[in-house]
Design a protein around this motif. Structure first.
Motif, mmCIF file in Angstrom:
data_model
loop_
_atom_site.group_PDB
_atom_site.id
_atom_site.type_symbol
_atom_site.label_atom_id
_atom_site.label_comp_id
_atom_site.label_asym_id
_atom_site.label_seq_id
_atom_site.Cartn_x
_atom_site.Cartn_y
_atom_site.Cartn_z
ATOM 1 N N ILE A 1 27.540 -32.971 -13.731
ATOM 2 C CA ILE A 1 27.771 -34.476 -13.182
ATOM 3 C C ILE A 1 29.183 -34.337 -12.064
ATOM 4 N N ALA A 2 30.223 -33.602 -12.775
ATOM 5 C CA ALA A 2 31.389 -33.763 -11.668
ATOM 6 C C ALA A 2 31.163 -33.263 -10.379
ATOM 7 N N THR A 3 30.217 -32.238 -10.267
ATOM 8 C CA THR A 3 30.122 -31.477 -8.987
ATOM 9 C C THR A 3 29.095 -32.271 -8.233
ATOM 10 N N GLU A 4 28.329 -33.300 -8.716
ATOM 11 C CA GLU A 4 27.359 -34.011 -8.126
ATOM 12 C C GLU A 4 26.137 -33.387 -8.178
ATOM 13 N N VAL A 5 25.792 -32.038 -8.883
ATOM 14 C CA VAL A 5 24.648 -31.508 -8.997
ATOM 15 C C VAL A 5 23.657 -32.381 -9.826
ATOM 16 N N LEU A 6 24.019 -33.266 -10.612
ATOM 17 C CA LEU A 6 23.124 -34.134 -11.483
ATOM 18 C C LEU A 6 23.657 -35.420 -11.398
#
Length: 168
Positions: free
Chosen positions: A103-108
């Motif tokens: 979530i933090a790396t915007e993958v999810l």
């Protein structure tokens, strides 16, 4: 006569060997190209599978984590992960920091939206006292996005009903 014949045939062995070498080289290059294509295909299939499984796992985690679907706001109220745009709240977090790095790396990303009608009777067969509960409907959308890294992009949408005790 045999000497003349020998001189005439001397270049034939070289030409034959070069033709065989050329054919073997072409077959090798063709096999390498085919192997590389198959490797790309299997990498794409693996990326698709990882994306599907990750997006589905996040959907499942949201469904089993009650805090992810708070029954607040009216129809259209949205709760999202921090990077999702146009939401009422951007503080969706799952138990024990599940998928925190993704979530933090915007993958999810995830978006949970309250659907119409605001409250409805729960479906039969929920094995609860139907007259004591209403149900709140949600649409849950998860996005796994690694397209920039050639890892694929998967979007999954699922419906979710949450039982809510009646206040009457």
């Amino acid at each position: 006569m045999s000497v003349r014949r020998y001189r005439r045939d001397r270049g034939f062995a070289l030409i034959t060997a070069l033709i065989f070498l050329l054919v073997i080289t072409l077959l090798s290059v063709s096999a390498m190209r085919s192997s590389r294509t198959e490797l790309r295909m299997s990498s794409n299939a693996e990326a698709r599978s990882v994306g599907f499984q990750t997006a589905q796992a996040m959907l499942d985690a949201i469904a089993v984590h009650p805090a992810a679907t708070p029954v607040i706001g009216g129809v259209g109220y949205t709760l999202c992960t921090p990077t999702e745009a146009n939401c009422n709240r951007n503080d969706l977090a799952l138990a024990n920091g599940l998928f925190g790095n993704e979530i933090a790396t915007e993958v999810l990303r995830a978006r949970i939206e309250r659907m119409d009608p605001a409250d409805r009777p729960p479906p039969r067969g929920t094995e609860s006292s139907i007259d004591k509960f209403d149900a709140a409907a949600f649409e849950v959308r998860t996005v796994y996005d690694r397209a920039e890294e050639r890892g694929g992009r998967v979007t999954m949408v699922d419906g979710l009903l949450v039982l809510v005790p009646k206040t009457n």
